[in-house]
Write a protein that holds these residues in place. Structure first.
Motif, short mmCIF file in Angstrom:
data_model
loop_
_atom_site.label_atom_id
_atom_site.label_comp_id
_atom_site.label_asym_id
_atom_site.label_seq_id
_atom_site.Cartn_x
_atom_site.Cartn_y
_atom_site.Cartn_z
N UNK A 19 37.37 142.62 -44.89
CA UNK A 19 37.17 144.07 -45.01
C UNK A 19 36.53 144.42 -46.36
N UNK A 20 36.97 143.76 -47.43
CA UNK A 20 36.43 144.01 -48.76
C UNK A 20 34.94 143.68 -48.82
N UNK A 21 34.56 142.54 -48.25
CA UNK A 21 33.15 142.14 -48.25
C UNK A 21 32.32 143.13 -47.44
N UNK A 22 32.83 143.59 -46.32
CA UNK A 22 32.10 144.57 -45.50
C UNK A 22 31.92 145.88 -46.26
N UNK A 23 32.98 146.36 -46.91
CA UNK A 23 32.90 147.60 -47.70
C UNK A 23 31.91 147.42 -48.85
N UNK A 24 31.95 146.29 -49.50
CA UNK A 24 31.04 146.02 -50.61
C UNK A 24 29.58 146.02 -50.14
N UNK A 25 29.31 145.40 -49.00
CA UNK A 25 27.95 145.39 -48.45
C UNK A 25 27.48 146.80 -48.09
N UNK A 26 28.35 147.60 -47.51
CA UNK A 26 28.00 148.98 -47.15
C UNK A 26 27.67 149.78 -48.41
N UNK A 27 28.46 149.64 -49.46
CA UNK A 27 28.21 150.35 -50.73
C UNK A 27 26.88 149.91 -51.32
N UNK A 28 26.61 148.61 -51.35
CA UNK A 28 25.35 148.11 -51.90
C UNK A 28 24.15 148.61 -51.09
#
Length: 170
Positions: free
Chosen positions: A17-26
């Motif tokens: 979930x953290x990696x997905x949120x990070x990719x969306x923010x980037x």
């Protein structure tokens, strides 16, 4: 054939979930950057983004400290406050002077008392009409100086006399 079931721990799920949120923010930040370049600065699709402009030197302008050391033997210096009431009158006189075509016309320098470099020399109540060097200069709203050989030859503060000096009737 039997498929292997993958078992995920809660830490693995949270990491995913953290990696997905990070990719969306980037992706959002990158999109905002590209939109800004495309629509605000308008240099994203411009191949000549490194445009440079050449500077222009105004050889007619001077500061008070340079009034007496210009490269001509004889010249005029008009010293005035560009925000004063007489500024438009001075501009008209200077335009008429610039339009003169006679050989007797001297070079003209303009000193703007509204410029911060010249502000210390502006005091209409303590104008020094007998100044002979830069340290003793003190100007009012309008002054015409005629400089000859590095010395003040004429010091004129009356608007009518300035006009007569710069644009004499033939």
């Amino acid at each position: 054939m039997k498929k292997k079931e993958r078992i995920k721990t809660t830490e693995q799920e949270e990491m995913t979930k953290f990696v997905i949120v990070l990719l969306v923010v980037l992706i959002c930040v990158g999109g905002i950057y590209l939109l800004t370049r495309a629509f605000v600065t308008k240099d994203l699709f411009n191949n000549n983004a490194q445009e440079t402009s050449t500077g222009k030197v105004n050889y007619k302008s001077a500061i008070v400290g340079n009034i007496l050391n210009r490269p001509y033997d004889e010249y005029y210096v008009i010293v005035y406050n560009t925000t004063s009431e007489v500024a438009s009158d001075i501009s008209t006189i200077l335009t008429d002077f610039d339009n003169r075509t006679d050989d007797a016309k001297l070079h003209m320098y303009i000193v703007d008392l509204n410029n911060k470099l010249n502000a210390d020399y502006y005091n209409p109540q303590k104008e020094n009409k007998k100044a002979t060097d830069v340290s003793s200069f003190m100007f009012g709203d309008k002054t015409l100086l005629k400089i000859k050989g590095g010395k003040v030859e004429k010091y004129i503060t009356d608007l009518t006399k300035i006009k007569e000096e710069l644009n004499p009737k033939k």
